[in-house]
Design a protein around this motif. Structure first.
Motif, PDB file in Angstrom:
ATOM      1  N   GLU A  11     -27.268 -20.758  -0.334  1.00 57.97           N
ATOM      2  CA  GLU A  11     -25.992 -20.768   0.083  1.00 57.97           C
ATOM      3  C   GLU A  11     -25.722 -20.798   1.759  1.00 57.97           C
ATOM      4  N   GLU A  12     -26.802 -20.186   2.344  1.00 55.75           N
ATOM      5  CA  GLU A  12     -26.730 -20.236   3.763  1.00 55.75           C
ATOM      6  C   GLU A  12     -27.233 -21.766   4.304  1.00 55.75           C
ATOM      7  N   PHE A  13     -28.019 -22.573   3.568  1.00 55.44           N
ATOM      8  CA  PHE A  13     -28.179 -23.782   3.998  1.00 55.44           C
ATOM      9  C   PHE A  13     -26.830 -24.699   3.798  1.00 55.44           C
ATOM     10  N   TYR A  14     -26.146 -24.435   2.751  1.00 58.19           N
ATOM     11  CA  TYR A  14     -24.821 -25.178   2.467  1.00 58.19           C
ATOM     12  C   TYR A  14     -23.837 -24.826   3.758  1.00 58.19           C
ATOM     13  N   ARG A  15     -23.852 -23.518   3.963  1.00 57.76           N
ATOM     14  CA  ARG A  15     -23.029 -23.078   5.129  1.00 57.76           C
ATOM     15  C   ARG A  15     -23.266 -23.637   6.298  1.00 57.76           C
ATOM     16  N   VAL A  16     -24.555 -23.522   6.803  1.00 56.67           N
ATOM     17  CA  VAL A  16     -24.936 -24.033   8.096  1.00 56.67           C
ATOM     18  C   VAL A  16     -24.752 -25.731   8.266  1.00 56.67           C
ATOM     19  N   ALA A  17     -24.944 -26.314   7.119  1.00 55.32           N
ATOM     20  CA  ALA A  17     -24.958 -27.764   7.183  1.00 55.32           C
ATOM     21  C   ALA A  17     -23.410 -28.121   7.153  1.00 55.32           C
ATOM     22  N   SER A  18     -22.688 -27.419   6.489  1.00 53.18           N
ATOM     23  CA  SER A  18     -21.076 -27.731   6.542  1.00 53.18           C
ATOM     24  C   SER A  18     -20.483 -27.487   7.656  1.00 53.18           C
ATOM     25  N   ARG A  19     -20.926 -26.457   8.463  1.00 56.21           N
ATOM     26  CA  ARG A  19     -20.249 -26.184   9.902  1.00 56.21           C
ATOM     27  C   ARG A  19     -20.950 -26.996  10.908  1.00 56.21           C
ATOM     28  N   ASP A  20     -22.350 -27.291  10.791  1.00 55.03           N
ATOM     29  CA  ASP A  20     -23.013 -28.069  11.922  1.00 55.03           C
ATOM     30  C   ASP A  20     -23.232 -29.360  11.554  1.00 55.03           C
ATOM     31  N   GLY A  21     -23.211 -29.843  10.275  1.00 57.48           N
ATOM     32  CA  GLY A  21     -23.756 -31.318  10.081  1.00 57.48           C
ATOM     33  C   GLY A  21     -25.141 -31.403   9.768  1.00 57.48           C
ATOM     34  N   ASN A  64     -35.821 -29.739   8.279  1.00 54.64           N
ATOM     35  CA  ASN A  64     -34.827 -30.179   9.067  1.00 54.64           C
ATOM     36  C   ASN A  64     -33.913 -31.336   8.253  1.00 54.64           C
ATOM     37  N   ALA A  65     -32.558 -31.166   8.395  1.00 45.82           N
ATOM     38  CA  ALA A  65     -31.996 -32.045   7.458  1.00 45.82           C
ATOM     39  C   ALA A  65     -30.512 -32.222   8.095  1.00 45.82           C
ATOM     40  N   ARG A  66     -30.213 -33.323   7.630  1.00 43.46           N
ATOM     41  CA  ARG A  66     -28.669 -33.625   7.901  1.00 43.46           C
ATOM     42  C   ARG A  66     -27.638 -33.866   6.815  1.00 43.46           C
ATOM     43  N   ALA A  67     -26.232 -33.685   6.999  1.00 46.87           N
ATOM     44  CA  ALA A  67     -25.620 -33.977   5.853  1.00 46.87           C
ATOM     45  C   ALA A  67     -25.155 -35.453   5.982  1.00 46.87           C
ATOM     46  N   VAL A  68     -24.986 -35.962   4.791  1.00 45.36           N
ATOM     47  CA  VAL A  68     -24.728 -37.327   4.434  1.00 45.36           C
ATOM     48  C   VAL A  68     -23.414 -37.584   3.828  1.00 45.36           C
ATOM     49  N   TYR A  69     -22.153 -38.047   4.580  1.00 43.71           N
ATOM     50  CA  TYR A  69     -20.867 -38.349   4.145  1.00 43.71           C
ATOM     51  C   TYR A  69     -20.604 -39.474   3.539  1.00 43.71           C
ATOM     52  N   ASP A  70     -19.299 -39.189   2.509  1.00 43.70           N
ATOM     53  CA  ASP A  70     -18.807 -40.361   1.840  1.00 43.70           C
ATOM     54  C   ASP A  70     -17.750 -41.002   2.762  1.00 43.70           C
ATOM     55  N   GLY A 130     -14.715 -40.901   2.247  1.00 40.45           N
ATOM     56  CA  GLY A 130     -13.815 -39.854   2.588  1.00 40.45           C
ATOM     57  C   GLY A 130     -13.950 -38.975   3.539  1.00 40.45           C
ATOM     58  N   GLY A 131     -15.304 -38.920   4.168  1.00 39.99           N
ATOM     59  CA  GLY A 131     -15.640 -37.913   5.339  1.00 39.99           C
ATOM     60  C   GLY A 131     -16.056 -36.557   4.620  1.00 39.99           C
ATOM     61  N   GLU A 132     -16.271 -36.522   3.332  1.00 42.24           N
ATOM     62  CA  GLU A 132     -16.666 -35.373   2.625  1.00 42.24           C
ATOM     63  C   GLU A 132     -18.365 -35.527   2.501  1.00 42.24           C
ATOM     64  N   ILE A 133     -18.992 -34.303   2.494  1.00 42.94           N
ATOM     65  CA  ILE A 133     -20.415 -34.343   2.389  1.00 42.94           C
ATOM     66  C   ILE A 133     -20.786 -34.610   0.824  1.00 42.94           C
ATOM     67  N   SER A 134     -21.794 -35.790   0.700  1.00 45.41           N
ATOM     68  CA  SER A 134     -22.047 -36.071  -0.528  1.00 45.41           C
ATOM     69  C   SER A 134     -23.629 -35.891  -0.967  1.00 45.41           C
ATOM     70  N   GLY A 135     -24.319 -35.406   0.254  1.00 43.57           N
ATOM     71  CA  GLY A 135     -25.758 -35.155  -0.276  1.00 43.57           C
ATOM     72  C   GLY A 135     -26.168 -34.591   1.197  1.00 43.57           C
ATOM     73  N   TYR A 136     -27.942 -34.539   1.373  1.00 44.02           N
ATOM     74  CA  TYR A 136     -28.594 -34.328   2.520  1.00 44.02           C
ATOM     75  C   TYR A 136     -29.468 -35.121   2.322  1.00 44.02           C
ATOM     76  N   GLU A 137     -30.231 -35.385   3.823  1.00 45.84           N
ATOM     77  CA  GLU A 137     -31.459 -36.018   3.666  1.00 45.84           C
ATOM     78  C   GLU A 137     -32.332 -35.394   4.884  1.00 45.84           C
ATOM     79  N   GLY A 138     -33.403 -35.324   4.618  1.00 48.83           N
ATOM     80  CA  GLY A 138     -34.310 -34.860   5.920  1.00 48.83           C
ATOM     81  C   GLY A 138     -35.792 -34.562   5.581  1.00 48.83           C
ATOM     82  N   THR A 139     -36.340 -33.796   6.298  1.00 46.54           N
ATOM     83  CA  THR A 139     -37.633 -33.355   6.221  1.00 46.54           C
ATOM     84  C   THR A 139     -38.077 -32.013   5.979  1.00 46.54           C
ATOM     85  N   VAL A 140     -39.386 -31.922   5.271  1.00 43.23           N
ATOM     86  CA  VAL A 140     -39.623 -30.477   5.341  1.00 43.23           C
ATOM     87  C   VAL A 140     -41.184 -30.533   5.548  1.00 43.23           C
TER      88      VAL A 140
END
Length: 368
Positions: free
Chosen positions: A90-100, A122-128, A130-140
């Motif tokens: 949930e914290e991951f969702y919150r930070v990614a939604s706020r900061d991208g 380290n990940a970034r939000a992927v947007y569709d 319509g400007g909404e988050i559709s997923g995430y991509e990154g590295t661990v």
């Protein structure tokens, strides 16, 4: 004549640029595929709902799977199947939604066999469209060993605090109580009684108490050193050893060009290694001289503590002090060498990347 070819029209187009572009595209795809397949870090893409779209072999191995295909088939809900602490998702969702994006986001996850792994994401939000988050991509990155070292370091520090408290209670307090009681007895002794032995006992008890308090102050001194430059903190520790290390000469050598900007929690861990090494010199080596040298070569900070004491043989068992030094160096991603020969002395040699000590690399040590 009828049926005969009268005229031929040739139309041609220069497709050199197109073919070159296609070749460049193929090369880029092959390069990306090579990076994706051979990367040490895990690389992933997921849906917003928490299902893997892609994962590289390193990602699969990190979670104990034979292949990316097995990982993708087995994990349909990342939150419920992988997260040890659901609140972190949930914290991951919150930070990614706020900061991208999220950076250095530490997560405790489950592996296929039920064991756990700590990763830094380290990940970034992927947007569709319509400007909404559709997923995430990154590295661990797998940071399990670092987390274990940090936990071991916390345990060592807690053991140090308990030892100091025990020594203050069992040694210093007892000696002070004895000295006080002896003084009270001395006050009631009749005139002409032999008070010399009682006075001698008081003096010895007070000497032990003073020594115990001095050692406790020495051990606790670094609690306030976090913001001091490394050079100043080491100078302070060496100066303190000069005061309390009777019979041993302590010297500090700082090579020209040694960086003056090193400070903070990572630098404190280096100072603690110096502190423990010098404590061993005072308490166990019987040395007449000890030298601390600070230097830097090829982006690595070098610290050497060398004495001319009795040294140690190959059969000598390592104590808590050396264990603590090794754990501290492990947290910093550095290397520690301890060499000793009986009758010759001991050499402690530490090397750590400058970027770690200046905050450019490694984890946050502020809470360790």
């Amino acid at each position: 004549a009828e049926g005969e070819i009268q005229e031929v029209v040739l139309v041609h187009e220069d497709i050199t640029d197109q073919r070159e572009a296609e070749q460049e595209r193929r090369k880029a795809e092959e390069k990306y595929r090579s990076i994706f397949e051979n990367a040490v870090e895990g690389i992933f893409q997921t849906t917003l709902e928490g299902q893997f779209l892609t994962a590289n072999p390193a990602m699969a191995r990190m979670f104990g799977y034979e292949s990316p295909e097995e990982l993708l088939e087995a994990i349909s809900n990342i939150r419920d199947q992988l997260y040890v602490d659901l609140g972190r998702r949930e914290e991951f969702y919150r930070v990614a939604s706020r900061d991208g994006f999220v950076s250095g986001f530490e997560i405790h996850l489950r592996r296929k066999d039920g064991s756990s792994v700590w990763v830094s994401a380290n990940a970034r939000a992927v947007y569709d469209a319509g400007g909404e988050i559709s997923g995430y991509e990154g590295t661990v990155e797998d940071i399990t060993e670092r987390k274990r070292a940090e936990e071991a370091l916390r345990e060592i520090r807690e053991a140090e605090r308990r030892r100091i408290a025990r020594e203050l209670h069992d040694v210093v307090l007892q000696d002070l109580a004895y000295a006080l009681q002896s003084m009270q007895v001395l006050k009631r002794m009749p005139d002409g009684a032999d008070r010399a032995s009682e006075t001698d006992g008081q003096i010895e008890a007070l000497k032990r108490a003073v020594g115990g308090l001095r050692d406790a102050i020495y051990d606790l001194r670094l609690e306030g050193e976090r913001e001091r430059p490394l050079i100043r903190a080491v100078e302070s520790i060496v100066a303190l050893n000069r005061q309390i290390g009777e019979g041993c000469e302590f010297e500090l050598i700082v090579d020209e060009g040694f960086p003056a900007e090193i400070s903070g929690p990572a630098g404190v861990e280096v100072v603690r290694v110096v502190q423990e090494a010098l404590a061993n010199v005072r308490r166990h080596s019987g040395a007449g001289r000890a030298v601390v040298t600070l230097g830097m070569v090829d982006g690595e900070v070098l610290v050497e503590i060398e004495d001319d004491g009795r040294g140690f043989g190959p059969e000598t068992a390592y104590g808590m002090g050396l264990t603590g030094m090794r754990e501290r160096v492990l947290v910093l991603g550095g290397r520690l060498e301890v060499e000793g020969r009986e009758g010759v002395g001991t050499r402690v040699f530490l090397r750590v990347r400058l970027a770690v000590l200046t905050g450019g690399e490694a984890g946050d040590l502020s809470n360790t």
